[in-house]
Design an enzyme around this catalytic site. Structure first.
Site, PDB file in Angstrom:
ATOM      1  N   ASP A  20       7.904   9.207 -12.881  1.00  0.00           N
ATOM      2  CA  ASP A  20       9.399   9.042 -11.865  1.00  0.00           C
ATOM      3  C   ASP A  20       9.333   7.818 -11.343  1.00  0.00           C
ATOM      4  OD1 ASP A  20       6.787  10.192 -10.310  1.00  0.00           O
ATOM      5  OD2 ASP A  20       8.619  11.698  -9.144  1.00  0.00           O
ATOM      6  N   SER A  51      -0.301  14.980  -9.341  1.00  0.00           N
ATOM      7  CA  SER A  51      -0.121  14.514  -8.175  1.00  0.00           C
ATOM      8  C   SER A  51      -0.800  14.901  -6.464  1.00  0.00           C
ATOM      9  CB  SER A  51       1.155  15.010  -8.016  1.00  0.00           C
ATOM     10  OG  SER A  51       1.717  16.288  -7.882  1.00  0.00           O
TER      11      SER A  51
END
Length: 173
Positions: A20, A51
């Site tokens: 992203d 993440s």
């Protein structure tokens, strides 16, 4: 959402993590924009994953799946074509009254269904976003979820447009 042609163009370079952020880089973006659904259709695996749980407790754990069964193939989605979308967005933005940051902060929204609040630079945007508990990051000059610099969210049942001031000339590289 990616078209088949865009996917063919970029799939060989697709990163193993942080896609992203990567997709907002000028090399991939090339003055294009993504549409995003009003109702999230994403899933998150929690704190595990690439993440390492970043943003999970502050943002991601609040995402809920829609239970509505929508037959998208039976809908007229022509409003999502760029010219149609931009025209509608411009109309919505001009119809929404401009209020101050202080009014928004104090939830002085009146009986409006939508309002606009201007930010003059990325620091001002980030201050507002943090205060509102929105994701405040920029990648290659693009705020998360922004379209033409505008970030849209709901607050107390009112649609809020965080809009760049009139001197905005586009995303930085």
């Amino acid at each position: 959402m990616l078209t088949k042609d865009v996917f063919k163009e970029i799939h060989d370079r697709w990163p193993p993590a942080w896609w992203d952020d990567w997709i907002r880089m000028p090399e991939q973006r090339r003055d294009r924009a993504c549409i995003r659904p009003e109702i999230s259709r994403t899933s998150n695996f929690g704190r595990s994953g690439v993440s390492k749980g970043q943003f999970f407790d502050t943002h991601l754990k609040f995402i809920h799946h829609s239970t509505a069964n929508v037959h998208f193939t039976q809908l007229d989605l022509s409003y999502l074509l760029k010219d149609n979308y931009d025209t509608a967005m411009d109309s919505e933005l001009s119809a929404a009254p401009l209020i101050t940051w202080d009014q928004l902060r104090k939830r002085q929204l009146g009986d409006n269904s939508a309002v606009r609040v201007e930010y003059s630079n990325s620091s001002k945007f980030q201050m507002m976003a943090r205060s509102l508990k929105l994701m405040d990051d920029f990648k290659s000059g693009v705020a998360r979820t922004a379209y033409r610099g505008v970030v849209t969210f709901m607050l107390s049942g009112v649609r809020v447009y965080l809009v760049p001031s009139n001197n905005w000339t586009g995303y930085s590289s």
